[in-house]
Enzyme design. Structure first.
Site, short mmCIF file in Angstrom:
data_model
loop_
_atom_site.label_atom_id
_atom_site.label_comp_id
_atom_site.label_asym_id
_atom_site.label_seq_id
_atom_site.Cartn_x
_atom_site.Cartn_y
_atom_site.Cartn_z
N GLU A 197 19.61 81.82 -43.07
CA GLU A 197 19.30 83.25 -43.51
C GLU A 197 20.33 83.47 -44.70
OE1 GLU A 197 17.03 86.00 -41.76
OE2 GLU A 197 16.33 84.25 -42.55
N ASN A 234 13.56 92.96 -34.95
CA ASN A 234 14.96 93.10 -35.16
C ASN A 234 15.48 94.47 -35.53
OD1 ASN A 234 16.10 90.27 -34.52
ND2 ASN A 234 14.66 89.27 -36.10
N MET A 251 13.57 76.24 -35.57
CA MET A 251 12.44 76.95 -35.99
C MET A 251 11.41 76.05 -36.74
SD MET A 251 12.43 79.93 -34.85
CE MET A 251 10.94 80.31 -35.61
N ASN A 269 11.56 82.28 -31.62
CA ASN A 269 12.30 81.20 -31.03
C ASN A 269 12.19 81.03 -29.51
OD1 ASN A 269 13.35 78.61 -31.03
ND2 ASN A 269 15.29 79.34 -31.10
N LYS A 277 17.53 80.71 -50.13
CA LYS A 277 16.12 80.89 -50.04
C LYS A 277 15.28 80.88 -51.43
CE LYS A 277 16.17 82.92 -45.34
NZ LYS A 277 15.17 81.98 -44.63
N SER A 314 14.05 86.46 -40.39
CA SER A 314 13.96 87.39 -39.60
C SER A 314 14.62 88.90 -40.00
CB SER A 314 14.86 87.00 -38.23
OG SER A 314 16.15 86.82 -38.70
N HIS A 361 7.12 85.54 -39.72
CA HIS A 361 8.02 85.69 -38.84
C HIS A 361 7.76 85.07 -37.69
CE1 HIS A 361 11.61 87.55 -36.88
NE2 HIS A 361 12.05 85.96 -37.08
N GLU A 396 5.32 88.31 -36.86
CA GLU A 396 5.15 89.32 -37.69
C GLU A 396 4.88 88.83 -38.89
OE1 GLU A 396 8.96 92.01 -36.21
OE2 GLU A 396 9.52 90.43 -37.31
N ASP A 450 13.16 68.55 -45.36
CA ASP A 450 14.58 69.08 -45.03
C ASP A 450 15.36 68.19 -46.11
OD1 ASP A 450 17.34 69.42 -43.97
OD2 ASP A 450 15.97 70.46 -42.36
#
Length: 396
Positions: free
Chosen positions: A109, A207, A31, A160, A114, A136, A157, A169, A50
């Site tokens: 997630e 989702n 992503m 993929n 986060k 998500s 959002h 979104e 990262d």
């Protein structure tokens, strides 16, 4: 252009174009690198961070291959390919984000991980920098609650693969500044995307509404009513879906799909409608995660022979009506709760998960009365709240 309707929106800024030229992206997985490609293609300077530098290097190598293929297919020029690649700058420290106008997080997630990252970002960037999450399913309000300046936090959002999937979104939280959703909506349009504005509810639009596509398919398989091959075949042939639910779970990653289902289930206070599947949990435990591990509901080994679906017209009709009725019911409930306006609800499912048509239109085509009767029969059979109807369905 349709005006997105949202209680936090100020209509006076409908034509505002955000001035964003420097974008920080946290996470260089599928992503992250995909969003980086989108931003760089639109001329933004991208700072890609990262914690695992090897992952960044691997993703940039893969991106180079993707860009080379686009050049081969004459989708872009070699000059444009080089420009996109050079716009993305790998980073080893979050401090490299200090001049960014927008930061997009695209990591695991996990709310705690986060939240910690966002607190570190907030210490680095300027007060004018927008901080966002590509989550998500995790609450935007919850993620922003520990920040000193939560009003500049929002959900953005992507789906993929981010460079190919048009939908984005845009999700303001309860603490998000009133005009920010509109600014990000405009930015996504500038990036060539199809944005929709969603309420900060578990799973947002796609989702949340899509859960039965997987959940009910898994339920049918768990009860040995039909095989995964038959269920996929029924949804492709009768519903014209590009992929059946089991094929799609294998593509997404069974663990990822399971994780989203668990989050939605927990965040809706264990509503039976979103109850996760034991079969999916066992597949996750066995590391049978789909394409990425070479085996999931299907075998992806080079010479693997997957069983063909045994066709059965009556069974296929039963499968299709059961799954599509659950999906339409979710869309109707989303309409009732005003999670988004009707147009965005329809657009989201078509552009976010490639549904052949909007679910509200599908309900009208099949007949809402028939959908209601299907759900009533399921409720009487199972005596479970899972099959309760939206109060709006019988009025449609």
């Amino acid at each position: 252009m349709q005006e997105p309707r949202n209680e936090n929106q100020n209509p006076q800024i409908s034509n505002l174009k955000p001035q964003i030229s420097k974008v920080g992206i946290i996470g260089s997985g599928t992503m992250g690198i995909g969003i980086a490609q989108v931003a760089a293609t639109c001329g933004c300077e991208v700072f890609l961070y990262d914690a695992n530098a090897a992952q960044t290097e691997k993703s940039l190598t893969n991106l180079k291959k993707v860009l080379d293929k686009l050049v081969e297919k004459q989708k872009i020029s070699s000059e444009k390919s080089e420009e996109i690649f050079n716009k993305i700058k790998p980073c080893t420290e979050l401090s490299d984000f200090k001049n960014c106008d927008l930061v997009i997080e695209a990591i695991i997630e996990n709310k705690e991980i986060k939240s910690k990252v966002f607190q570190n970002v907030e210490e680095t960037v300027s007060e004018n920098c927008v901080i966002s999450s590509n989550t998500s399913s995790i609450s935007i309000t919850s993620l922003s609650s520990e920040l000193k300046n939560p009003e500049r936090f929002i959900g953005i959002h992507f789906f993929n693969p981010a460079p190919l999937m048009p939908l984005v979104e845009v999700i303001p939280g309860l603490l998000t500044e009133k005009t920010l959703a509109r600014k990000m909506y405009s930015l996504m349009e500038n990036w060539g995307k199809t944005p929709v504005i969603a309420k900060d509810v578990p799973g947002f639009i796609v989702n949340r509404i899509a859960r039965p596509f997987y959940g009910e398919a898994l339920r049918i398989a768990e009860e040995n009513i039909a095989t995964s091959e038959q269920i996929d075949d029924a949804m492709r042939t009768l519903g014209n879906f590009k992929m059946g639910p089991f094929e799609l779970m294998d593509l997404i990653g069974i663990d990822v799909n399971f994780s989203v289902t668990k989050t939605v289930y927990q965040d809706y206070f264990y509503d039976p409608k979103y109850k996760p599947s034991l079969l999916q949990q066992r597949m996750s435990e066995a590391k049978l995660l789909g394409r990425k591990t070479g085996k999931g509901f299907y075998d992806y080994a080079e010479n693997a022979q997957n069983p063909a679906a045994e066709k059965n017209e009556e069974l296929y009709q039963q499968i299709f009506m059961r799954i599509i009725s659950m999906l339409i019911n979710e869309a109707v409930e989303a309409k009732r709760l005003e999670i988004a306006n009707d147009e965005d609800l329809e657009l989201a499912m078509q552009k976010g998960v490639n549904y052949p048509k909007g679910l509200l239109a599908w309900g009208k085509e099949i007949g809402y009365e028939k959908v209601s009767k299907t759900l009533q029969n399921l409720y009487e059979t199972y005596q479970e709240e899972r099959y309760r109807q939206s109060p709006l369905l019988k009025k449609m």
